[in-house]
Design a protein around this motif. Structure first.
Motif, PDB file in Angstrom:
ATOM      1  N   GLU A  83       0.588  -1.157   0.057  1.00  0.00           N
ATOM      2  CA  GLU A  83      -0.221  -0.146  -0.113  1.00  0.00           C
ATOM      3  C   GLU A  83       0.977   1.241  -0.029  1.00  0.00           C
ATOM      4  O   GLU A  83       0.554   2.231  -0.810  1.00  0.00           O
ATOM      5  CB  GLU A  83      -1.018  -0.148   1.308  1.00  0.00           C
ATOM      6  CG  GLU A  83      -1.936   1.031   1.330  1.00  0.00           C
ATOM      7  CD  GLU A  83      -2.715   0.988   2.437  1.00  0.00           C
ATOM      8  OE1 GLU A  83      -3.174   2.003   3.107  1.00  0.00           O
ATOM      9  OE2 GLU A  83      -2.934   0.026   3.251  1.00  0.00           O
ATOM     10  N   SER A  84       1.810   1.551   0.723  1.00  0.00           N
ATOM     11  CA  SER A  84       2.895   2.362   0.768  1.00  0.00           C
ATOM     12  C   SER A  84       3.611   2.954  -0.439  1.00  0.00           C
ATOM     13  O   SER A  84       3.908   3.737  -0.485  1.00  0.00           O
ATOM     14  CB  SER A  84       3.738   2.078   2.130  1.00  0.00           C
ATOM     15  OG  SER A  84       4.590   1.139   2.207  1.00  0.00           O
ATOM     16  N   ALA A  85       3.652   1.756  -1.300  1.00  0.00           N
ATOM     17  CA  ALA A  85       4.763   1.935  -2.394  1.00  0.00           C
ATOM     18  C   ALA A  85       3.659   2.089  -3.694  1.00  0.00           C
ATOM     19  O   ALA A  85       4.160   2.527  -4.765  1.00  0.00           O
ATOM     20  CB  ALA A  85       5.503   0.594  -2.540  1.00  0.00           C
ATOM     21  N   VAL A 115      -3.185  -5.095  -3.722  1.00  0.00           N
ATOM     22  CA  VAL A 115      -2.537  -4.184  -2.772  1.00  0.00           C
ATOM     23  C   VAL A 115      -2.323  -4.804  -1.397  1.00  0.00           C
ATOM     24  O   VAL A 115      -3.522  -5.312  -0.965  1.00  0.00           O
ATOM     25  CB  VAL A 115      -3.260  -2.862  -2.532  1.00  0.00           C
ATOM     26  CG1 VAL A 115      -2.803  -2.093  -1.244  1.00  0.00           C
ATOM     27  CG2 VAL A 115      -2.942  -1.977  -3.661  1.00  0.00           C
ATOM     28  N   LEU A 116      -1.294  -4.699  -1.100  1.00  0.00           N
ATOM     29  CA  LEU A 116      -0.890  -5.501   0.461  1.00  0.00           C
ATOM     30  C   LEU A 116      -1.390  -4.565   1.508  1.00  0.00           C
ATOM     31  O   LEU A 116      -0.497  -3.509   1.574  1.00  0.00           O
ATOM     32  CB  LEU A 116       0.427  -5.929   0.566  1.00  0.00           C
ATOM     33  CG  LEU A 116       1.147  -7.034  -0.472  1.00  0.00           C
ATOM     34  CD1 LEU A 116       2.461  -7.397  -0.352  1.00  0.00           C
ATOM     35  CD2 LEU A 116       0.224  -8.256  -0.143  1.00  0.00           C
ATOM     36  N   GLY A 117      -2.413  -4.758   1.967  1.00  0.00           N
ATOM     37  CA  GLY A 117      -2.820  -3.587   2.860  1.00  0.00           C
ATOM     38  C   GLY A 117      -2.066  -3.441   4.217  1.00  0.00           C
ATOM     39  O   GLY A 117      -1.650  -4.602   4.662  1.00  0.00           O
ATOM     40  N   GLU A 118      -1.780  -2.261   4.314  1.00  0.00           N
ATOM     41  CA  GLU A 118      -0.956  -1.849   5.510  1.00  0.00           C
ATOM     42  C   GLU A 118      -1.765  -0.919   6.691  1.00  0.00           C
ATOM     43  O   GLU A 118      -1.535  -1.136   8.004  1.00  0.00           O
ATOM     44  CB  GLU A 118       0.366  -0.978   5.335  1.00  0.00           C
ATOM     45  CG  GLU A 118       1.220  -1.804   4.625  1.00  0.00           C
ATOM     46  CD  GLU A 118       2.287  -1.082   3.853  1.00  0.00           C
ATOM     47  OE1 GLU A 118       3.405  -1.569   3.608  1.00  0.00           O
ATOM     48  OE2 GLU A 118       1.780   0.094   3.283  1.00  0.00           O
ATOM     49  N   SER A 119      -2.578  -0.186   6.123  1.00  0.00           N
ATOM     50  CA  SER A 119      -3.310   0.765   7.007  1.00  0.00           C
ATOM     51  C   SER A 119      -4.894   0.212   7.875  1.00  0.00           C
ATOM     52  O   SER A 119      -5.285   0.647   8.431  1.00  0.00           O
ATOM     53  CB  SER A 119      -3.624   2.034   6.460  1.00  0.00           C
ATOM     54  OG  SER A 119      -4.558   1.746   5.142  1.00  0.00           O
ATOM     55  N   GLU A 132     -11.492   1.352  -4.712  1.00  0.00           N
ATOM     56  CA  GLU A 132     -12.199   0.426  -4.787  1.00  0.00           C
ATOM     57  C   GLU A 132     -12.361  -0.404  -5.809  1.00  0.00           C
ATOM     58  O   GLU A 132     -12.862  -1.830  -5.717  1.00  0.00           O
ATOM     59  CB  GLU A 132     -13.827   1.135  -4.812  1.00  0.00           C
ATOM     60  CG  GLU A 132     -14.017   1.893  -3.576  1.00  0.00           C
ATOM     61  CD  GLU A 132     -15.486   2.626  -3.964  1.00  0.00           C
ATOM     62  OE1 GLU A 132     -16.020   2.560  -4.957  1.00  0.00           O
ATOM     63  OE2 GLU A 132     -16.035   3.299  -3.048  1.00  0.00           O
ATOM     64  N   ASP A 133     -11.594  -0.430  -6.849  1.00  0.00           N
ATOM     65  CA  ASP A 133     -11.252  -1.020  -7.971  1.00  0.00           C
ATOM     66  C   ASP A 133     -10.048  -2.139  -7.751  1.00  0.00           C
ATOM     67  O   ASP A 133      -9.784  -2.611  -8.754  1.00  0.00           O
ATOM     68  CB  ASP A 133     -11.214  -0.386  -9.310  1.00  0.00           C
ATOM     69  CG  ASP A 133      -9.917   0.604  -9.232  1.00  0.00           C
ATOM     70  OD1 ASP A 133      -9.592   1.027  -8.339  1.00  0.00           O
ATOM     71  OD2 ASP A 133      -9.578   0.840 -10.389  1.00  0.00           O
ATOM     72  N   ILE A 134      -9.481  -2.353  -6.766  1.00  0.00           N
ATOM     73  CA  ILE A 134      -8.203  -3.132  -6.526  1.00  0.00           C
ATOM     74  C   ILE A 134      -8.713  -4.031  -5.370  1.00  0.00           C
ATOM     75  O   ILE A 134      -9.194  -3.661  -4.308  1.00  0.00           O
ATOM     76  CB  ILE A 134      -7.088  -2.108  -6.101  1.00  0.00           C
ATOM     77  CG1 ILE A 134      -6.727  -1.079  -7.341  1.00  0.00           C
ATOM     78  CG2 ILE A 134      -5.880  -2.844  -5.748  1.00  0.00           C
ATOM     79  CD1 ILE A 134      -5.662  -0.287  -6.873  1.00  0.00           C
TER      80      ILE A 134
END
Length: 338
Positions: free
Chosen positions: A60-62, A77-81, A87-89
């Motif tokens: 996510e941060s990248a 996306v590898l969620g971090e937060s 919404e489309d990912i």
């Protein structure tokens, strides 16, 4: 320049240690459906990769909007937060066990996979090992898991539990985990996706692969013999496992047909009068319905001399039960090579 036919999955995370460890984990997995490229710098990624990636996984941060220009078949996306910003990912939680991250990534990719995935052929037939007894509390599951763990040290081994109540807390799925019932649901999916479906459900204890047993034993009762046999035949077609250990129960239809499919059958019993009576009745029923061949490959065992089992599942490979199983493995493995 890579060949166009090569499917590529790109992993990008500026946290170098995470990127390295996740890459090492994925490369240890069998039969990856793509070639894996890893980056810790987004600019390097954009300057190196071509459009048309099979899959792009980015922390996510990248994440940057320019990455969409690579037109990946699926973008994760590898969620971090904990917040879904786009919404489309598709999102996968970055901070969970690597095995679970990998399983969820396969689940996302599975939705776009449209070709037969490559796999290594072993050119040997899978050996099914059946464990069933009409006698309860005879240590059948402990025996089957011990054999599975010990086989897995040298051979690719899969353990499947079909009992109404599995009784092993370390193997039981939570309510969110896919289990054997889900694998049956996926059985009629496209053939080229079953391998991937299985990988999204598999869990491991050391080298041993297993499918979590059903959460509710009631789900076993309605499964037809054809469905059970179809599942085992589909697993055999994968040619990934040298041994599949079946921990069978009487809640399932088609039990005798499954035992007939096994090369070896172990029937554990006890030494009291009721146990002897149950075993005799079971053997008479097998003979009555012309399953004498099952009796012919059945080895009867009593574990009444084993007083105590280890508390931890991994410790089953040590102690009296492990010594007994070790004595059986020589004949079993020799038979598996024939």
């Amino acid at each position: 320049m890579r060949e166009k036919a090569c499917k590529v999955m790109v992993l990008c995370d500026t946290e170098e240690e995470y990127a390295q460890l996740m890459t090492e984990f994925m490369r240890k997995q069998k039969n990856l459906p793509w070639e894996l490229h890893t980056y810790t710098n987004v600019d390097t990624l954009l300057g190196t990769e071509q459009s048309g990636l099979a899959m792009l996984v980015v922390a996510e941060s990248a994440f940057r909007q320019e990455l969409r220009g690579l037109a990946p078949g699926c973008l994760v996306v590898l969620g971090e937060s904990g917040v879904m910003r786009w919404e489309d990912i598709s999102y996968v939680d970055k901070y969970q066990e690597a095995e679970e991250v990998f399983r969820q990534l396969l689940g996302v990719y599975m939705e776009i996979a449209d070709i037969q995935l490559p796999f290594l052929r072993t050119n040997r037939k899978t050996v099914f090992i059946g464990n069933y007894s009409p006698v309860h509390r005879c240590m059948q599951t402990s025996f089957a898991i011990t054999m599975s763990l010990m086989l897995a040290k040298k051979h690719s081994t899969l353990y499947l539990n079909f009992e109404h109540y599995a009784g092993i807390s370390e193997l039981l799925p939570d309510m969110q985990t896919l289990d054997l019932a889900d694998l049956l649901y996926f059985l009629n999916a496209q053939k080229d996706k079953f391998r991937l479906r299985l990988q999204t459900i598999l869990k491991h204890k050391g080298a041993l692969a297993y499918v979590p047993p059903v959460k509710s034993g009631q789900n076993l009762i309605t499964v037809t013999p054809q469905e059970w046999l179809g599942l085992l035949e589909r697993i055999e077609e994968l040619e990934e496992y040298e041994y599949v250990v079946l921990d069978l129960g009487e809640s399932m239809q088609g039990l005798f047909e499954i035992l007939r499919m096994c090369r070896h059958v172990y029937t554990l019993t006890r030494e009291d009068r009721i146990a002897r009576g149950k075993l005799l009745q079971y053997e008479q029923v097998l003979a009555l319905y012309e399953y004498g061949d099952v009796l012919g490959k059945t080895k009867r065992l009593s574990l009444s001399h084993i007083q105590k089992l280890p508390e931890e599942l991994e410790q089953l490979t040590k102690g009296d039960l492990a010594d007994l199983v070790k004595g059986l493995l020589g004949d079993l493995e020799e038979g598996g090579e024939s």
